[in-house]
Design a protein around this motif. Sequence first.
Motif, PDB file in Angstrom:
ATOM      1  N   LEU A  27      -7.207  -1.772  -0.311  1.00 19.55           N
ATOM      2  CA  LEU A  27      -8.047  -1.271   0.779  1.00 19.55           C
ATOM      3  C   LEU A  27      -9.147  -2.265   1.144  1.00 19.55           C
ATOM      4  CD1 LEU A  27      -8.334   2.484  -0.190  1.00 19.55           C
ATOM      5  CD2 LEU A  27      -7.357   1.577   1.934  1.00 19.55           C
ATOM      6  N   VAL A  64     -12.458   7.233   2.505  1.00 17.62           N
ATOM      7  CA  VAL A  64     -11.703   6.019   2.859  1.00 17.62           C
ATOM      8  C   VAL A  64     -11.170   6.134   4.280  1.00 17.62           C
ATOM      9  CG1 VAL A  64      -9.558   4.762   2.398  1.00 17.62           C
ATOM     10  CG2 VAL A  64     -11.094   5.338   0.510  1.00 17.62           C
ATOM     11  N   LEU A  77     -15.324   0.263   2.173  1.00 19.96           N
ATOM     12  CA  LEU A  77     -14.103   0.808   1.572  1.00 19.96           C
ATOM     13  C   LEU A  77     -14.144   0.693   0.052  1.00 19.96           C
ATOM     14  CD1 LEU A  77     -11.471  -0.482   4.123  1.00 19.96           C
ATOM     15  CD2 LEU A  77     -11.974   1.919   3.618  1.00 19.96           C
ATOM     16  N   PHE A 120       0.824  -1.204   0.000  1.00 16.66           N
ATOM     17  CA  PHE A 120       0.000   0.000   0.000  1.00 16.66           C
ATOM     18  C   PHE A 120       0.865   1.263   0.000  1.00 16.66           C
ATOM     19  CE2 PHE A 120      -2.936   3.173   1.797  1.00 16.66           C
ATOM     20  CZ  PHE A 120      -3.989   3.026   0.903  1.00 16.66           C
ATOM     21  N   HIS A 127      -0.390   3.914  -3.306  1.00 16.65           N
ATOM     22  CA  HIS A 127      -1.729   4.384  -2.948  1.00 16.65           C
ATOM     23  C   HIS A 127      -2.016   5.830  -3.370  1.00 16.65           C
ATOM     24  CE1 HIS A 127       0.585   6.034   0.388  1.00 16.65           C
ATOM     25  NE2 HIS A 127      -0.384   6.919   0.499  1.00 16.65           N
ATOM     26  N   LEU A 173      -3.873   9.225   3.147  1.00 17.64           N
ATOM     27  CA  LEU A 173      -3.897   7.779   3.358  1.00 17.64           C
ATOM     28  C   LEU A 173      -2.527   7.219   3.727  1.00 17.64           C
ATOM     29  CD1 LEU A 173      -6.279   6.671   0.469  1.00 17.64           C
ATOM     30  CD2 LEU A 173      -6.825   7.211   2.853  1.00 17.64           C
ATOM     31  N   PHE A 178     -12.188   3.717   7.319  1.00 14.14           N
ATOM     32  CA  PHE A 178     -11.106   2.983   7.956  1.00 14.14           C
ATOM     33  C   PHE A 178     -11.033   3.323   9.441  1.00 14.14           C
ATOM     34  CE2 PHE A 178      -6.982   1.201   8.728  1.00 14.14           C
ATOM     35  CZ  PHE A 178      -6.801   0.256   7.735  1.00 14.14           C
TER      36      PHE A 178
END
Length: 192
Positions: A50, A103, A91, A35, A39, A161, A107
Amino acid sequence: MNSTATLPVSNTERSPLIRLYFGRGILAIGWALAFAAGHDPLTAVALILLVVYPLIDVVSSAIDHRTMSPGFERRVTALNGAVSTLAALALGVAGPVGGAPAVLGVFGVWAVISGAAQLIVGVHRRGPVFGKQWPTLISGGLSFLVGAFYFAQAIGPEPSLDVLSTYATGGGVFFVVQAVLLAWKSRSAARG
């Protein structure tokens, strides 16, 4: 005499948990590396990653649930698996619809609930068979707190993120440490 009779049962109970924690930890660390590498921007590969992360929790919860005796701990684990399934679905929708803020919000909520479940299970597992569970308790507590922070960050001016890789790495390390401690406890019990 009674404690000698329970040692094989304890080691048998620990073995699946050692494998589960070790595997889950390695998968989380691998996920974090993948990730972190891809990402930004939020591509299809990042969206797949995700969705996959909570599914790791779903599979782990299902495996753990299967080995548990009926009771409160088992119900919490089943609930965590269900919540993680919903998180994976959310997600998958949040990324394309709302981008990074959505997101991070999803999360964050999931991390709070999952962390609370991990804390509850860790408290219930404390004892002579599974040890003090401090890595599990720390990881669950951090997940709860960090999840709340992520949710707050999602509604802030610059949600990022980048933090999710750090979250997964930390969780993975705690699972590996818990597996190592359980393995050490099993070896010590076998020698004694």
